[in-house]
Design an enzyme around this catalytic site. Structure first.
Site, short mmCIF file in Angstrom:
data_model
loop_
_atom_site.label_atom_id
_atom_site.label_comp_id
_atom_site.label_asym_id
_atom_site.label_seq_id
_atom_site.Cartn_x
_atom_site.Cartn_y
_atom_site.Cartn_z
N HIS A 1 44.72 14.46 5.00
CA HIS A 1 45.01 13.46 3.97
C HIS A 1 44.08 12.26 4.04
CE1 HIS A 1 47.75 12.17 0.85
NE2 HIS A 1 47.90 10.99 1.41
N ASP B 1 45.78 18.88 4.92
CA ASP B 1 46.55 17.71 4.50
C ASP B 1 48.04 17.94 4.76
OD1 ASP B 1 47.69 15.52 3.17
OD2 ASP B 1 46.15 15.52 1.63
N SER C 1 46.62 10.23 -3.63
CA SER C 1 47.96 10.58 -3.16
C SER C 1 48.96 10.34 -4.28
CB SER C 1 48.28 9.79 -1.88
OG SER C 1 49.40 10.33 -1.24
#
Length: 712
Positions: free
Chosen positions: A684, A649, A564
């Site tokens: 995610h 995501d 991330s």
């Protein structure tokens, strides 16, 4: 901003791109994405974003099918290149899965007359959420059988479970797509009936008022996924008629709703990176209007801790590392705040957990968490002792206000996750559970260290590392360096049974506690964001160079990983110093910073302005552009790279890593491998089951082991 788009007929083609098999990877033809001219013109700066067309999947425009085709082609390429490791990946998966106790149970938590816990069964991916009334010897009620609920779903997540005050009703959220858009359901716990009425497009949680029929919840924008409104729902009515009790007009703020531990108040909190505001009502008056505790003040954060006779306020007002103030229950404005616990320059005050007779302060000093127990009767304090040089500690689930027991979690790089109950009167602690590592684990076989690298500006940057005692520390030793460094999130040293598969094969694992996190205090965070973001990247490079200089490893055996915002870190450091790393792993990486922050239709963009800056501001634009990984790919050699993403995501959209990989593949001048893995079903956080995610870790490890010539 002016955008001009020119179309071409062909979007991607397969071209010969032979991977060097010196590292054990198979040779294959890589998919080369076609280029389409797309001009970004802003602040007098013109950029041709040739892979902009990859944004088109969720728009379902003319390029959407070809986007999916390209992602599938990259997956097929990865499968071919990594094909020789398929058996090894399966063995790694089974090895890591074999350390997990499949039939297990969480430590029960007592709340409002019931003990709540989850339990898992052998071979099952999910869990059962259960309770027992009054005693652990009572009969079990299975409130949710998530194993059964998830049948037929490739992804299934339950969140926001909450029980009404009379213990008869339950609300819970379900996400079946992995975009963190939950539908709220209601269940009658006396009859077992799941009501037909639902509330779609929420953050998942529902907060019960004291009347057992009214709930408050967070409603999301269906496009941007921003938490925009707090609504009130009355059981038995249609959600379309729910009343909006609060609407956030500042798109840089996150909002949420919850009930206080003493169950007297319902709070709405609106918070950005730099300021916050809390609104409240009494829980037994759900139809009343929410009022502001203290209107937001520029650059001031505050959290409210309700006690029986007053409010405590944890705030950074005139206190960079935070302090605790107090005020009466009826005069809450800042003019009525009086200091209760003063600011300390060397101690970051992270949170306060309240009880009837005590508060527990979660402090951070010299990079480590301290738990301080303070009596509300006489102000006396004492600290809970942990006894290790580097570790992770935190207050755990403590829903009972009347209790004199504080539950806390503890782990280190050699100590499995443990749950303790600590008696604040007698100072006795009881180990309630240490997570079992199936097959046996001896912590004495492993060694942890705490090191300090010196950054370019002289700052000392902590590094936590762990390795097996039989591992030699020299230039031939493989070392994986992990980093994050954003949002003030502290990456504390914790245990991972999966990591044993690395350590037992001779790897050293290290965490760089770089600026942008909050390990060393609030200033540590402020020195790693906005116009100081470059410190995050240079700190990480300095940590890598330090480990090489100190002979823990060498450039030929040094690896890096982040996910991330940590993927942004990886992308930046391989642009800045590509020769330092033999290989890197970037998981769901935030690598297209400028374009994402310019597009306010993308989920979370406006919430992030205080973290990265707003590129509509000229100075912020050019600063972001100077480090954004996608913007700075050049014709030069790069290390071996594995990139992962998820099609659904909601945090970092799939097109960021896809565009980045396409540009890297076009520009890089080396023969090292470049792989993109897109999970076509998840988002995610990856897979929702408790075992499936191990397949992703097995892929990561197989990538590293192949580079090291380790095949079993």
């Amino acid at each position: 901003m002016k955008k001009v788009l020119f179309s071409t007929l062909i979007l991607f083609i397969f071209m010969s791109c032979t991977t060097n098999n010196k590292n054990g990877f198979k040779e294959a033809k890589a998919p080369i994405a076609e280029k389409k001219e797309h001009l970004r013109i802003i602040h007098g700066d013109t950029v041709n974003d040739e892979y902009y067309w990859m944004y088109d999947f969720f728009g379902k425009g003319p390029d959407s099918t070809l986007v999916v085709d390209y992602l599938k082609a990259e997956n097929a390429y990865l499968d071919t290149v990594m094909g020789g490791t398929a058996g090894f990946q399966e063995a790694l998966f089974n090895e890591m899965k074999g350390r997990i106790k499949e039939t297990d149970e969480s430590v029960p938590t007592f709340k409002n007359g019931y003990y709540y816990y989850t339990r898992t069964e052998e071979g099952k991916q999910y869990y059962k959420y259960c309770r027992k009334k009054g005693s652990l010897e009572a009969s079990e009620e299975i409130l949710l059988d998530v194993d059964k609920m998830a049948e037929g779903h490739s992804y299934y997540a339950v969140g926001g479970i909450s029980i009404s005050e009379d213990n008869k009703l339950m609300a819970y959220g379900v996400d079946e797509v992995s975009r963190r858009q939950y539908t709220i359901y209601f269940k009658n716990l006396e009859t077992g009936e799941v009501y037909k009425e639902t509330i779609p497009n929420t953050s998942g949680g529902a907060t019960w008022a004291a009347d057992n029929k009214t709930v408050f919840y967070t409603s999301k924008n269906p496009v941007t996924l921003l938490s925009e409104k707090i609504k009130r729902h009355t059981l038995g009515t249609d959600a379309s008629s729910d009343v909006t009790v609060y609407e956030e007009t500042d798109k840089s703020n996150y909002i949420g709703v919850g009930k206080t531990k003493n169950r007297k108040y319902i709070f709405i909190q609106s918070q950005a990176t730099l300021s916050s505001e809390t609104f409240f009502i009494e829980a037994d008056k759900p139809m009343s209007a929410f009022k502001s505790f203290q209107p937001r003040i520029k650059d001031v954060l505050y959290d409210i801790i309700p006690l029986a006779d007053r409010f405590l306020i944890l705030t950074n007002k005139d206190a960079k590392n935070f302090r605790v103030m107090e005020c009466s229950l009826d005069k809450t404005g800042v003019d009525n705040w009086k200091e209760y616990i003063p600011h300390r320059a060397d101690v970051l005050l992270e949170s306060v957990d309240e009880f009837k007779d005590f508060i527990v302060l979660e402090e951070r000093k010299e990079g480590l968490v301290k738990l301080c127990v303070r009596s509300l009767k006489d102000g006396k304090e004492h600290y809970i002792d942990f006894g290790e040089p580097t570790y992770m500690a935190y207050t755990a689930s403590n829903p009972e206000y009347e209790s004199n027991i504080v539950r806390y979690g503890y782990t280190s790089m050699t100590t499995p996750s443990s749950t303790f109950d600590y008696n604040m009167n007698t100072h006795e602690k009881t180990l309630m559970k240490e997570r079992e590592v199936v097959g046996g684990y001896n912590k004495e076989d492993y060694q942890t260290e705490r090191l300090y690298a010196t950054a370019k500006d002289g700052t000392k940057v902590p590094i936590s590392l762990v390795y097996k005692k039989t591992t030699k520390k020299d230039s031939k030793t493989p070392l994986l360096l992990y980093g994050y460094g954003s949002y003030g999130a502290s990456m504390d040293a914790s245990f991972s049974s999966n990591r044993l598969s690395l350590l037992d094969r001779g790897f050293i694992y290290a965490i760089a506690h770089i600026r942008g996190g909050q390990e060393m205090g609030r200033q540590w965070y402020e020195d790693g964001k906005l116009m100081k973001k470059i410190n995050t990247f240079t700190d990480f490079i300095d940590c890598g160079e330090f480990l090489v200089k100190e002979n823990y490893t060498s450039k030929e055996h040094l690896y890096a990983q982040g996910g991330s915002a940590g993927g942004l870190l990886i992308g930046a450091v391989i642009n800045m110093n590509p020769g330092l790393w033999h290989g890197v792993i970037a998981d769901v990486p935030f690598v297209d910073v400028v374009n994402t922050m310019l597009d306010e239709s993308i989920p979370l963009t406006t919430n992030e302005f205080d973290e990265w800056g707003n590129p509509k501001d000229k100075d912020a634009y050019f600063y972001m552009k100077s480090y954004s990984p996608y913007e700075n790919v050049e014709k030069k050699d790069y290390p071996n790279i594995l990139v992962t993403t998820g099609l659904h995501d909601s945090q970092v959209q799939y097109f960021e890593p896809a565009k980045w990989v396409a540009k890297l593949r076009d520009m890089k001048t080396d023969n090292n491998v470049l792989l993109l893995k897109t999970n076509m079903e998840f988002g995610h956080g990856g897979a929702s089951g408790r075992f499936d995610y191990l397949k992703d870790i097995a892929l990561d490890y197989a990538f590293l082991f192949t580079l090291e010539g380790i095949d079993r």
